[in-house]
Design a protein around this motif. Structure first.
Motif, PDB file in Angstrom:
ATOM      1  N   THR A 139       0.838  -1.195   0.000  1.00  0.00           N
ATOM      2  CA  THR A 139       0.000   0.000   0.000  1.00  0.00           C
ATOM      3  C   THR A 139       0.878   1.252   0.000  1.00  0.00           C
ATOM      4  O   THR A 139       1.777   1.390   0.824  1.00  0.00           O
ATOM      5  CB  THR A 139      -0.920  -0.002   1.250  1.00  0.00           C
ATOM      6  OG1 THR A 139      -1.723  -1.169   1.191  1.00  0.00           O
ATOM      7  CG2 THR A 139      -1.812   1.234   1.280  1.00  0.00           C
ATOM      8  N   GLY A 167       9.505  -6.743  -0.981  1.00  0.00           N
ATOM      9  CA  GLY A 167       8.861  -5.471  -0.688  1.00  0.00           C
ATOM     10  C   GLY A 167       9.902  -4.385  -0.492  1.00  0.00           C
ATOM     11  O   GLY A 167      10.089  -3.509  -1.338  1.00  0.00           O
ATOM     12  N   THR A 168      10.641  -4.490   0.621  1.00  0.00           N
ATOM     13  CA  THR A 168      11.631  -3.467   0.983  1.00  0.00           C
ATOM     14  C   THR A 168      12.595  -3.169  -0.176  1.00  0.00           C
ATOM     15  O   THR A 168      12.903  -2.019  -0.459  1.00  0.00           O
ATOM     16  CB  THR A 168      12.411  -3.940   2.232  1.00  0.00           C
ATOM     17  OG1 THR A 168      11.465  -4.142   3.286  1.00  0.00           O
ATOM     18  CG2 THR A 168      13.446  -2.943   2.675  1.00  0.00           C
TER      19      THR A 168
END
Ligand SMILES: Cc1cc2nc3c(=O)[nH]c(=O)nc-3n(C[C@H](O)[C@H](O)[C@H](O)COP(=O)(O)O)c2cc1C
Length: 346
Positions: free
Chosen positions: A21, A191-192
């Motif tokens: 998100t 993600g990161t």
């Protein structure tokens, strides 16, 4: 590269962009898919019209397969899932909820379903509900990883199910991809690492923070957004952890969160109040965390805000383009697997 995941989704590399998100925007999704991975759109902060528009925008930028993530715990998620189904999104990734209805609907138009899970119980439930693949998220992950590390969670779930597993939480380079394959996974989601790429929409100060922080600079607690969650240690994170009146605060913060979720505020706050004490506190914390999280991403307010960040932050040293990153990871994984083979045979 060829694995069960590249075959299932018709992609070149078994590398997925996690649906984050505020991060996994159409541009980032298209960049990952165009580079041979699978981009997954985040829908958490989009209303139904924005989701439809985002999907159409991705289709203008790439003809390659892509996915969209829907966290089923959020208010209004059923309607969001309906938009993904109406738009026939090739790969639908659900998290934090039960996906039987969703899986049936996605399969009816030939789409594929990925269930994000952090426990054995949920992995088995997702298999019964018809998921085509599991995204297994270990303790190292940014946001809602499990309480078991990827090194243990991934192979133990691989052994327990008969559908392909994508490993997530703690993956940022080719050594990680090679390790995931060695553990029996068929691909990785990151993600990161993708948050710190040229195409990522997050503020330059936020990208810089992810380079400067080390592997010890994150914290995992349910007091950030009500669910066990990992974020960077900061004043903003500390403030949420120490909050003694989350319900009272949610009276104010839930307005902004409801607006972003495209959900009526009154219905949302009533939902928080009537959910039962424990769940109410959890939902209140979620509402309170929403704006500080978005502030750290969009405004670069990393100290006063709350930055969801994985332990791999300590392994990031640059801000490559998505295409450079994917090619680099593929080459590194090839080398790592070769070296492992040679080492084991010698
Ligand atoms: C800023 C941010 C927002 C995220 N939002 C979501 C989300 O909306 N839905 C979801 O399933 N996971 C979300 N995640 C978790 C990621 O999908 C993924 O599980 C995690 O980043 C993987 O671990 P890694 O950071 O070590 O790669 C988010 C992660 C970050 C960093």
């Amino acid at each position: 590269m060829k694995t069960a995941i590249t075959e299932l989704f018709n992609i070149q590399y078994p590398i997925l962009l996690s649906g984050m998100t505020g991060v996994s925007t159409p541009e980032l999704v298209a960049a990952v898919s165009e580079s041979g991975g699978l981009g997954i759109l985040a829908t958490g902060n989009l209303n139904n019209d924005e989701i439809r528009h985002a999907i159409q925008h991705i289709r203008k930028m790439t003809k390659k397969p892509f996915g969209a993530n829907v966290p089923l715990i959020l208010p209004g998620s059923e309607k969001k899932a309906d938009v993904l189904i109406e738009e026939k999104v090739p790969v639908v990734n659900y998290s934090l909820g039960k996906g039987d209805r969703l899986s049936r609907a996605v399969h009816s138009y030939g789409g594929k379903v990925i269930a994000t899970v952090v426990t054995h119980k949920h992995a088995l439930a997702a298999c019964r509900d018809g998921a085509d693949a599991l995204l297994v998220t270990g303790h190292e992950a940014a946001a809602h990883g499990g309480d078991v590390t990827s090194l243990v969670l991934v192979p133990s779930i691989v052994d327990a199910v008969n559908i392909p597993v994508i490993a997530a939480g703690g993956f940022a380079d080719g050594r990680g991809l090679a390790a995931a394959i060695s553990l029996g996974a068929q691909g990785i989601a990151m993600g990161t690492r993708f948050m710190n790429t040229m195409e990522s929409p997050v503020h330059p100060r936020t990208k810089l923070a992810s380079i400067e922080k080390n592997v010890h600079d994150t914290i995992y607690t349910h007091k950030i957004d009500g669910l066990p969650c990992r974020a960077m240690k900061s004043r903003g994170t500390d403030r949420l952890i120490r909050d003694r009146i989350p319900m009272l605060r949610a009276l104010f913060t839930s307005r902004a969160a409801a607006k972003s979720f495209g959900f009526p505020w009154f219905k949302m706050f009533l939902g928080i109040l009537l959910a039962g004490w424990t769940k109410s506190i959890q939902l209140a914390r979620m509402a309170n965390a929403y704006q500080p999280i978005q502030n750290s991403l969009a405004l670069g307010n990393v100290d006063e805000g709350v930055l969801l960040l994985g332990q791999v932050t300590g392994m990031l040293h640059d801000t490559p383009t998505v295409s450079e990153l994917i090619l680099r990871i593929a080459a590194e994984a090839d080398k790592a697997l070769d070296q492992t083979g040679q080492c084991l045979r010698s």
